[in-house]
Design a protein around this motif. Structure first.
Motif, short mmCIF file in Angstrom:
data_model
loop_
_atom_site.label_atom_id
_atom_site.label_comp_id
_atom_site.label_asym_id
_atom_site.label_seq_id
_atom_site.Cartn_x
_atom_site.Cartn_y
_atom_site.Cartn_z
N ASP A 137 0.85 -1.19 0.00
CA ASP A 137 0.00 0.00 0.00
C ASP A 137 0.89 1.24 0.00
O ASP A 137 2.06 1.17 0.37
N ASN A 138 0.33 2.37 -0.44
CA ASN A 138 1.13 3.60 -0.44
C ASN A 138 0.73 4.52 0.72
O ASN A 138 0.66 5.73 0.58
N GLY A 139 0.45 3.84 1.87
CA GLY A 139 0.13 4.59 3.09
C GLY A 139 1.41 5.10 3.77
O GLY A 139 2.45 5.21 3.12
N PRO A 140 1.35 5.39 5.09
CA PRO A 140 2.50 5.99 5.79
C PRO A 140 3.69 5.05 5.97
O PRO A 140 4.80 5.51 6.26
N GLY A 141 3.48 3.72 5.80
CA GLY A 141 4.60 2.78 5.97
C GLY A 141 4.87 2.50 7.44
O GLY A 141 4.21 3.05 8.34
N ILE A 142 5.83 1.59 7.71
CA ILE A 142 6.16 1.20 9.08
C ILE A 142 7.62 1.61 9.34
O ILE A 142 8.50 1.22 8.57
N PRO A 143 7.86 2.39 10.38
CA PRO A 143 9.24 2.80 10.66
C PRO A 143 10.14 1.57 10.85
O PRO A 143 9.68 0.54 11.37
#
Ligand code: FAD
Length: 609
Positions: free
Chosen positions: A540-546
């Protein structure tokens, strides 16, 4: 154009030796003696006169050019002949006078004898006249065109010059048997042109008799019917193909007229007839459509209307339940086969109904079974939820006891009113009440039914989950990029667990896209075949996981969402467990920067499972 005439032999002709047509209406014989065709008319006696010859003499030879037929008025010879015949010079042999009289014809008769010759000569049908042994005495222009032989090449030769040697001997025997019985014969032979090309000749031979009733000549008329034959073969082939296709189709096909008479049916129809033990399927189908769908298919067809995929059921003897059929009807306008329809084009023909009935009993039963299963599962879920609600109510009620005691103990502890023995007793009661509540909770824990390992197609499972999520995806305006591997090996796996694995990953992506708030929300799902394994990508092009949380997110009860939305933080932990059962791995791709990419590899489920 060269033409050849036939003239009387030296014996002359006269009233004493007229050529007669076989008396009465002779039956025309055909190749198939069982199927006589229309009556032959034979040769006109006047024309035959030209051909008449002495019994013992060869009756004919090629004459000089005769030219085309001209009306009487243009034939001054005719009037000169008339004048000659009115007063023949003395000494003129009576045979000559008779012959010339015949030639001149009757001035009162509008059809002069020569017309008959010209008619034959100019006929578009190949015509030949032979002696009684089939030696050619005359051949017309059409004969030359059709056979490729100049008539001078064939005069005196046997008609067998046209034989290709491909016609069965029995046909010739039948031909000769018939014409020697003084009957006309019609049939088909395989002829060969001068250039060696074969053609199918439809031939009619009429015997021509002399006054004594003996066969003197044969009149042969033939035309090339190769094209007709080719067309009829092509038609037969087409019919056979259509019948083969119809019979192979696993669908009932029946063509009807508007009175409900069957014009054509296929094997499936006949099979249904057998299943119904002789009861006419059509009557059943028609009344089922009338009663269950509310219309008469024949009336529809008569009005030129069709119908599609109308589901009906009929009772079949010996069947456990009804047989379900999906019926479609097409109104067909068949071209008019009556003679009056010959010149009429368009839709003036007869109205027909092409009725197709597809057996969908299996599908219906499957739907009913799935429906029942669904109902059963919902009931079980309700029961489970009800049981858990009851157990939780009981446990929370039971937890009140130790809590109250803890509160009381803590008050006494603060006030300094308690003593160690009392506290010890209270702690014992608290422990017991707590254990009772815990036991209640444990008892309410649903037992997990181990799922059997079956062959699964990962693409199919993902597609199912995507279909379930369609509404959510649409509502969130998410663009889905679905890139399944074209060929994927089947794995042995736990269908339901894999479905919940995929659902969880997609739900996470959806949540991430919500929380990311970007305007171009995209979800990419892809599968790829690996050696003995399948790779699934959920991106997905959401915020991602640090990067620091990439491993932590798999720990139980870890929640990183801003909006918890009733989540317990167990999803990825359970996902990891399912992946482990399938001898696979799950990771957050560290190299993906535009959001989150979860990479899952799945192998075959392990033996215990
Ligand atoms: P043949 O030996 O000539 O005949 C084969 C068989 O026919 C014999 O075994 C016998 O049973 C029978 N037969 C032949 N001649 C006679 C006879 N005189 N009397 C009794 N029986 C006999 N043939 C074609 O192939 N194409 C044509 O277009 C054609 N047109 C014809 C038109 C007319 C007016 C007539 C009278 C005959 C026609 N024939 C035609 C037939 C032809 O004369 C031959 O009989 C045929 O071609 C077979 O020839 P063949 O040499 O193979 O065998």
């Amino acid at each position: 154009m060269k033409t050849a005439g036939i003239r009387a032999g030296p014996g002359g002709v006269g009233p004493a030796a007229p050529i007669q047509h076989p008396s009465g209406a002779a039956t025309t014989e055909t190749q198939d003696e069982e199927h006589p065709v229309s009556t032959g008319k034979g040769i006109d006696t006047q024309q035959a006169t030209h051909l008449a010859a002495d019994d013992d003499q060869p009756p004919a030879e090629a004459s000089a050019d005769t030219g085309g037929f001209k009306p009487d008025a243009e034939l001054p010879a005719a009037s000169a002949l008339g004048a000659f015949l009115e007063a023949p010079p003395s000494g003129t042999p009576p045979e000559v006078v008779e012959a010339l009289t015949l030639m001149a014809g009757d001035p009162a008769d509008p059809l002069p004898p020569r017309l008959y010759f010209e008619t034959v000569e100019q006929s578009p049908v190949a015509i030949s006249v032979t002696d009684a042994k089939a030696n050619i005495l005359y051949a017309n222009a059409a004969f030359e065109v059709l056979t490729g032989y100049d008539r001078h090449e064939v005069l005196g030769k046997n008609q067998s010059i046209l034989s290709s040697n491909a016609t069965p001997e029995s046909i010739y025997q039948q031909l000769w048997r018939t014409i020697q019985r003084k009957r006309p014969w019609t049939g088909v032979l395989i002829n060969r042109r001068k250039d060696g090309e074969d053609y199918l000749a439809e031939l009619t031979i009429s015997p021509v008799l002399d006054a004594a009733g003996r066969i003197r000549y044969f009149l042969g008329m033939h035309r090339d019917v190769t094209r007709e034959h080719e067309l009829s073969v092509a038609l037969r082939q087409q019919k056979t193909r259509i019948e083969t296709v119809l019979d192979a189709a696993p669908v009932v096909v029946v063509l009807l007229d508007t009175d409900g008479r069957i014009i054509l049916d296929n094997q499936e129809y006949k099979k249904l007839l057998g299943d119904l033990r002789g009861r006419e399927p059509l009557a059943l189908l028609r009344s089922a459509l009338q009663q269950q769908a509310g219309f008469d298919p024949l009336e529809r067809a008569a009005a030129g209307e069709g119908f599609r995929d109308v589901e009906i059921s009929i009772e079949v003897p010996g069947n456990a339940g009804p047989r379900w059929l999906s019926c479609s009807g097409t109104a067909v306008n068949e071209s008019d086969s009556s003679l009056s329809g010959y010149f009429i084009r368009g839709d003036a023909g007869d109205q027909r109904l092409l009725l197709l009935a597809n057996d969908i009993t299996g599908r219906r039963r499957e739907i009913e079974r799935a429906h029942l299963e669904n109902l059963r599962a919902r009931l079980a879920e309700q029961q489970l939820a009800q049981g858990m609600r009851e157990a939780l109510t009981a446990a929370s009620y039971q937890l009140q006891v130790p809590l109250n005691m803890i509160r009381a103990a803590s008050g006494m502890f603060k006030d300094g009113t308690g003593n160690p023995a009392l506290f010890a007793d209270m702690l014992g009661q608290i422990t017991q009440a707590g254990e009772t509540a815990l036991a209640t909770l444990h008892a309410a824990m649903p037992t997990q039914v181990p799922e059997a390992g079956v062959n699964v197609n990962v693409n199919e499972l993902l597609r199912h989950v995507l279909a379930l999520e369609t509404d959510n995806l649409l509502a969130a305006g998410i663009v889905v990029d679905w890139q399944p591997a074209l060929v994927l090996p089947e794995l042995s796996g736990h269908k339901n667990e894999l479905r919940s694995l995929f659902k969880h990953l997609i739900d996470n992506a959806l949540q991430a896209l919500y929380e990311g708030g970007g305007s171009q929300r995209a979800l990419r799902l892809a599968t790829r075949a690996l050696d003995d394994a399948v790779e699934v990508i959920v991106e997905d092009n959401g915020p991602g996981i640090p990067s620091g949380l990439r491993l932590k997110v798999f720990e139980p009860f870890h929640i990183g969402w801003r909006n918890r939305r009733g989540r317990a933080g167990m999803g990825l932990a359970l996902a990891q467990e399912i992946v482990n059962q399938h001898d696979g791995a799950i990771e957050i791709d560290p190299d993906y920067r535009d959001g989150c990419r979860v990479r899952v590899t799945l192998g075959n489920v392990r033996a215990r499972d």
